[in-house]
Design an enzyme around this catalytic site. Structure first.
Site, mmCIF file in Angstrom:
data_model
loop_
_atom_site.group_PDB
_atom_site.id
_atom_site.type_symbol
_atom_site.label_atom_id
_atom_site.label_comp_id
_atom_site.label_asym_id
_atom_site.label_seq_id
_atom_site.Cartn_x
_atom_site.Cartn_y
_atom_site.Cartn_z
ATOM 1 N N GLU A 172 -10.743 -2.727 -2.050
ATOM 2 C CA GLU A 172 -10.215 -1.738 -1.149
ATOM 3 C C GLU A 172 -11.446 -0.879 -0.212
ATOM 4 O O GLU A 172 -12.373 -1.677 -0.364
ATOM 5 C CB GLU A 172 -9.389 -0.568 -2.159
ATOM 6 N N ARG A 198 2.028 8.914 -11.235
ATOM 7 C CA ARG A 198 0.767 8.246 -11.131
ATOM 8 C C ARG A 198 -0.358 9.205 -11.833
ATOM 9 O O ARG A 198 -1.141 8.794 -12.593
ATOM 10 C CB ARG A 198 0.032 7.833 -9.586
ATOM 11 N N LYS A 208 -6.932 7.345 -11.187
ATOM 12 C CA LYS A 208 -7.554 8.359 -10.108
ATOM 13 C C LYS A 208 -8.238 9.453 -11.005
ATOM 14 O O LYS A 208 -7.520 10.733 -10.884
ATOM 15 C CB LYS A 208 -6.210 8.756 -9.300
HETATM 16 N N1 PMP Z 1 -8.001 3.829 -2.799
HETATM 17 C C1 PMP Z 1 -8.646 5.048 -3.377
HETATM 18 C C2 PMP Z 1 -9.929 4.780 -3.816
HETATM 19 C C3 PMP Z 1 -8.059 6.322 -2.949
HETATM 20 O O1 PMP Z 1 -8.798 7.386 -3.265
HETATM 21 C C4 PMP Z 1 -6.800 6.315 -2.370
HETATM 22 C C5 PMP Z 1 -6.336 7.731 -1.911
HETATM 23 N N2 PMP Z 1 -7.156 8.500 -0.931
HETATM 24 C C6 PMP Z 1 -6.243 5.299 -1.829
HETATM 25 C C7 PMP Z 1 -6.474 4.013 -2.251
HETATM 26 C C8 PMP Z 1 -4.612 5.376 -1.048
HETATM 27 O O2 PMP Z 1 -3.991 5.918 -1.969
HETATM 28 P P1 PMP Z 1 -2.654 6.552 -1.590
HETATM 29 O O3 PMP Z 1 -1.684 5.950 -0.490
HETATM 30 O O4 PMP Z 1 -1.796 7.030 -2.814
HETATM 31 O O5 PMP Z 1 -3.284 7.994 -1.065
#
Ligand code: PMP
Length: 289
Positions: free
Chosen positions: A182, A50, A149
């Site tokens: 989200e 990622r 990200k």
């Molecule tokens: N959405 C956002 C905006 C995030 O920053 C994160 C990570 N903190 C997630 C979802 C969750 O992703 P992951 O399970 O890969 O940590």
């Protein structure tokens, strides 16, 4: 604490970056938050994949191979005695001029911090979270794609401020069309009977690694996962709601915008998924030793 910086491990007190780094000046860079469980780095390859996808999306060349970066993460954990912890992997655009042009930055900076994190108090995992929907909408994909990200997290920070103003710790963010995207730092799931419903990434969410683990574990536990467009109506009327994230892991949501979800306590499905998630996390990953 030893920090990985400039290709080597340096003491925390000497881990300094330039004020001309475009990561600082413009939030120009990418990052990952990664967990270590039981002496192993959880889903390291997925996080690295990622990270490299995010970097490509912003035309940033990470100056190391994935294999070398993987070794650097493990080395940083080892140097800090981290067996269960949280790792922050950051790649900034590097030092440039005061102008925007990212191509004046000749050397991207790779930073690895291996420490700990406790996102929510332990008690909240037993009682469940209360959250609200906030007015700050999730970034429009054609402006800043939420699948990237990036170090530019102001969209999420502004949403978090609204949540805190409302006296809660997390929130639901909607996309510009008004559909559920989200949470400010986590993905969202709604449980409807034997089905887990979650928004597809094109609705404005990060493709969470924890989300993917839940989607992988769910069928083995007798659940069907459906990625679908969701409105707040789906959230309010769900049997259960939970959030997923590397730092948060799996946490139940029991109240959204004053609508009590289910029985107002963490539900059986969320608890079952969390239990299996923890067991899975304990036994998989890239060994640190
Ligand atoms: N959405 C956002 C905006 C995030 O920053 C994160 C990570 N903190 C997630 C979802 C969750 O992703 P992951 O399970 O890969 O940590």
């Amino acid at each position: 604490m030893k920090i990985y910086l400039g290709g080597k491990l340096v003491d925390e007190s000497r881990a300094r970056v330039s004020v001309f780094d475009h990561g600082l000046l413009y939030g120009d860079g990418v990052f990952e938050g990664i967990r270590a469980y039981n002496g192993r780095v959880f889903k390291l390859d997925e996080h690295l994949d990622r990270l490299y996808r995010s970097a490509r999306a912003i035309a940033l060349t990470i100056p190391m191979t994935k294999a070398a970066l993987s070794r650097a993460v493990v080395k940083t954990c080892k140097a800090n005695g981290v067996r269960d912890g949280y790792i922050r992997l950051v790649v900034t655009r590097g030092v440039g001029t005061l102008g925007l042009n990212p191509f004046n930055c000749k050397k991207p900076q790779v930073i690895i911090i291996a420490g700990g994190i406790q996102l929510y108090p332990k008690k909240l995992y037993e009682t469940g979270l209360s959250i609200v929907t906030v007015g700050t909408m999730r970034n429009q994909a054609e402006a800043i794609n939420p699948r990237i990200k990036s170090l530019n997290y102001l969209n999420n920070v502004l949403a978090k401020i609204e949540a805190l103003n409302a006296g809660v710790m997390e929130c639901i963010m909607l996309n510009p069309q008004g559909y559920v995207a989200e949470a400010s730092g986590d993905n969202v799931f709604a449980v409807q009977g034997k089905t887990l419903l979650t928004p597809p990434p094109w609705c404005g969410s990060l493709e969470g690694i924890t989300r993917a683990v839940v989607m992988h574990l769910a069928p083995e536990l007798g659940f069907t996962v459906r990625e679908d467009v969701m409105t707040r109506y789906d959230i309010y009327n769900a049997d259960e709601v939970f959030l997923t994230g590397t730092a948060a892991e799996i946490i139940s949501v029991v109240n959204v915008d004053r609508r009590v979800i289910g029985h107002g306590r963490p539900g059986a499905v969320t608890k079952k998924l969390a239990k299996h998630f923890h067991a899975f996390a304990q036994r998989t990953g890239t060994p640190i030793a």
